[in-house]
Design a protein around this motif. Structure first.
Motif, PDB file in Angstrom:
ATOM      1  N   VAL A 151       0.466   3.195 -10.315  1.00  0.00           N
ATOM      2  CA  VAL A 151      -0.475   4.097  -9.640  1.00  0.00           C
ATOM      3  C   VAL A 151      -0.392   5.505 -10.230  1.00  0.00           C
ATOM      4  CG1 VAL A 151      -0.955   5.228  -7.423  1.00  0.00           C
ATOM      5  CG2 VAL A 151      -0.497   2.793  -7.487  1.00  0.00           C
ATOM      6  N   GLY A 196       0.792  -1.234   0.000  1.00  0.00           N
ATOM      7  CA  GLY A 196       0.000   0.000   0.000  1.00  0.00           C
ATOM      8  C   GLY A 196       0.821   1.279   0.000  1.00  0.00           C
ATOM      9  N   GLU A 200       0.435   3.800  -3.173  1.00  0.00           N
ATOM     10  CA  GLU A 200      -0.722   4.701  -3.102  1.00  0.00           C
ATOM     11  C   GLU A 200      -0.504   5.785  -2.048  1.00  0.00           C
ATOM     12  OE1 GLU A 200      -0.865   1.426  -2.965  1.00  0.00           O
ATOM     13  OE2 GLU A 200      -2.163   0.726  -4.591  1.00  0.00           O
ATOM     14  N   LYS A 252       2.044   8.412  -3.326  1.00  0.00           N
ATOM     15  CA  LYS A 252       1.446   9.289  -4.351  1.00  0.00           C
ATOM     16  C   LYS A 252       0.491  10.300  -3.695  1.00  0.00           C
ATOM     17  CE  LYS A 252      -1.565   9.524  -8.409  1.00  0.00           C
ATOM     18  NZ  LYS A 252      -2.557  10.431  -7.814  1.00  0.00           N
ATOM     19  N   TYR A 289       4.286   1.823  -7.860  1.00  0.00           N
ATOM     20  CA  TYR A 289       4.169   3.288  -7.853  1.00  0.00           C
ATOM     21  C   TYR A 289       3.996   3.828  -9.274  1.00  0.00           C
ATOM     22  CZ  TYR A 289       5.769   8.162  -7.513  1.00  0.00           C
ATOM     23  OH  TYR A 289       5.880   9.535  -7.631  1.00  0.00           O
TER      24      TYR A 289
END
Lengths: 84, 615
Positions: free
Chosen positions: B596, B488, B491, B494, B593
């Protein structure tokens, strides 16, 4: 059993005066003592008990009443703090 | 229209100062400060430019809330191509300089070219002129500020300047304003020095007008100040202990990089912590910390003001260092202390004062000394080269090399190149604890996984202030995540990166984010600025800024290979503490990453992503 209690920032005031220079005090507590029991024993204001670590690992608020300490554990507590 | 709607273009080669209208279309898409300054920069500068050539530009930019009554509206940013990194650089500072520029009626200053001789820019409201600074060249930030105020007979002038480090080519030289606030990272001060620009002095008496909805702005800024005051972190924790309260926290969680990241816990952490700064010294019965301090309009007041022990060996015959001045923040205490294994609080304070006085980034300076101490320990740097033993743990070595680096003397010139060039020079490039040539700050990414991804992908090189996932992974703000898990984190990083880009473009301080989210900034911006600034739009602006910076770096030659960590963090497990046995899992997080972000597996924004963001 022997454990270590570390209190930092404004919680330092709740340590015995001689322990404030190191922010820690060695304790001899009964087996199965929980984190919350130690917090109560030192009369730490609930609003100032924010970041709780046992041996550096985070303990969420919901676990503190149940999680028992073990021989050699280091319990460290901070009030709400941040930095960068 | 909280913008002044006017920028100043200064051509240092020609000696001209020309006002221009602010591009309001860009202001709506990039807000101000970091975002808007970067938009101007990338639109005017070749990404391949040599950072120290006259073709590089240097932009000082405020945000729409800079100088207003919004809490922490003190910020400005310096945008350029970084001397240390060769990447986009954007360094953010508080104090009073940014609001003064805004109150003089300017949103931004763009410097281009190179002055034939040292100059400083003097702005008094609408008037702007370049004045000779030959008499200031070779002097410190502190001397420069005092001399300019005396010359113009106005103690209320605000000065941003470089010290001797910026003149002498220290690649991590910074721009210092108000004596001890700094646009610190990536070598923006070295770029300023390369332009023969010593200082920017500003006096503004016009105030900040043009608030779109003044009554609503007063109401909402009052409400949001209340949120900061009632939040235990911004209302009590930061004012009392400052950022330095983190020293013991990060040591306890086993993520305190020590001795050039050989270790993750420092046995001397307690002695250089925020708690130690409060204690009475046995020598004089006084504490290192004198008081806290606030930047313009700030209701948090996290700043540290310290006074040294007059009997300490560093200042015993130097009364000029006996007064109260900017003290240690967490990052500085870490870089000057833990990174070198030095636990002498007064020595760290002295080294930090030198960084302020002569304009050096203490993070990169301290971390570079840490790398040099490891090279010395390995026998690659010899005592004869330095003039004294550069041993881990030696306060004397730290303070002597700080003096030499600030003044450009002897081995200090080598330290001034930063750790990447230093380690390459001695044949051990992997010992530079840096990304894109910029040294890590105070969090070891083996114990805080998200910070590894933060460092690897930061557009300005390793930096904690591009996505401070420590807040979530260690402090539980806004929600607690597991610092040892890479799950996680793509996310999370970002989200932090995009939101931070908005904070940094608004004129407000990122420390408000310990109590505020974008939802708290949005109504303040909406009341201050013409046009629509919904939460959705702000999120889009943040993502647009991030991709804008990324595109510049890609065009400058940075690739996926530059989004990486030194081998030590990927192959040498943490030796102690709760992260014992862990390495950073950047190779797992990075592809996630890119996905995402809407980038290719090579780390390039896709056409769809660019089109969606209007780039």
């Amino acid at each position: 059993m022997k454990v270590t209690l570390k209190l930092y920032a404004t919680l330092s005031d709740y340590l015995p005066e001689e322990a404030r220079k190191t922010n820690q005090v060695p304790l001899d507590v009964p087996p199965q003592t929980t984190i919350d029991q130690l917090i109560d024993q030192y009369r730490l204001p609930p609003g100032l008990v924010h970041l709780v670590l046992v041996n550096g690992h985070y303990v969420p608020p919901g676990m503190r009443a149940r999680q028992a300490l073990h021989e050699g554990d280091v319990l460290a507590i901070w009030p709400p703090i941040a930095g960068g | 229209m909280a913008w002044a709607r006017r920028i100043l273009r200064v051509n240092l080669t020609k000696g001209t100062c020309t006002p221009e209208p602010l591009n309001m279309e860009w202001a709506r898409d990039y807000l101000g400060q970091r975002g808007l300054g970067t938009k101007y920069f990338v639109s005017e500068v070749d990404p391949k430019v040599d950072p120290l050539s006259p073709d590089n530009k240097l932009i000082f930019a405020t945000g729409p809330l800079t100088g207003t009554m919004a809490s922490t509206g003190a910020r400005y940013s310096v945008i350029t191509k970084g001397a240390l990194t060769g990447a986009i650089a954007c360094s953010n500072s508080g104090g009073h300089w940014g609001p003064e520029l805004k109150q003089a009626g300017w949103d931004m200053i763009i410097f281009e070219g190179r002055a034939p001789e040292p100059v400083y820019l003097y702005i008094e409201n609408d008037s702007a002129q370049l004045l000779p600074a030959k008499d200031l060249w070779g002097t410190t930030v502190w001397h420069t500020e005092e001399a300019i105020k005396k010359k113009h007979q106005d103690p209320q002038i605000r000065v941003a300047s470089i010290g001797r480090a910026g003149e002498n080519g220290v690649l991590y030289a910074c721009v210092v304003n108000d004596l001890h606030r700094a646009a610190g990272r990536s070598g923006v001060g070295a770029v300023m020095g390369s332009k023969n620009l010593k200082a920017v002095a500003v006096r503004g008496t016009k105030g900040v007008g043009g608030i779109a909805n003044p009554a609503e702005f007063m109401k909402v800024t009052f409400e949001k100040k209340k949120v900061l005051a009632e939040n235990p972190v911004t209302g009590q924790g930061l004012p009392t202990y400052g950022t330095q309260v983190l020293m013991n926290v990060i040591n306890e969680v086993g993520a305190l990089p020590t001795r050039n990241h050989r270790d993750v816990q420092f046995e001397g952490a307690r002695k250089i912590s925020g708690e130690a700064m409060h204690e009475k010294r046995p020598t004089d019965g006084k504490s290192n910390l004198v008081t806290n301090a606030a930047c313009f309009g700030c209701t948090i007041a996290c700043g540290r003001i310290s006074r040294m022990d007059k009997t300490h060996y560093t200042v015993v015959n130097k009364p000029e260092y006996w007064g109260a001045t900017g003290g240690l923040e967490y990052e500085n205490a870490w870089s000057l202390g833990c990174a070198n294994g030095v636990d002498d609080l007064e020595a760290l304070t002295y080294a930090n004062i030198l960084c302020n006085e002569d304009g050096m980034d203490p993070i990169s300076f301290g971390a570079t000394v840490g790398a040099a101490m490891e090279l010395f320990d390995l026998g690659l740097i010899k005592e004869e080269e330095v003039g004294f033993p550069l041993k881990f743990g030696s306060a004397e070595a730290l303070t002597r090399i700080a003096e030499m680096t600030a003044r450009g003397e002897g081995f200090g010139k080598v330290i001034g190149l930063g750790s990447k060039r230093l380690c390459a020079k001695y044949g051990r490039p992997e010992l530079s604890m840096s990304v894109k040539g910029q040294e890590f700050p105070a969090y070891d990414s083996r114990g805080i996984q998200g910070m590894g991804l933060t460092y690897a992908t930061s557009n300005r090189g390793a930096c904690h202030l591009r996505s401070y996932t420590v807040a979530s992974e260690v402090l539980g703000i806004p929600v607690k995540t597991d610092p040892h898990s890479p799950e996680g984190k793509a996310e999370l990083v970002k989200a932090f990166q995009d939101a931070t880009a908005v904070f940094d473009s608004s004129g407000l301080c990122i420390f408000t984010s310990f109590a505020w989210t974008l939802a708290d900034i949005q109504p303040q911006l909406q009341a201050a600025c013409e046009g629509e600034f919904s939460l959705e739009k702000l999120n889009e602006i943040g993502e647009r800024i991030w991709n804008l910076e990324r595109r510049f770096n890609n065009a400058a030659g940075f690739t996926r290979q530059d989004d990486d960590l030194p081998p030590r963090l990927k192959t040498e497990p943490a030796k102690t503490g709760p992260a014992k046995g862990l390495v950073n899992q950047i190779d797992k997080m990075l592809p996630e990453y890119y996905q995402v972000r809407g980038w290719t597996p090579e780390g390039m924004p896709t056409k769809e992503t660019l089109a969606r963001l209007g780039l």
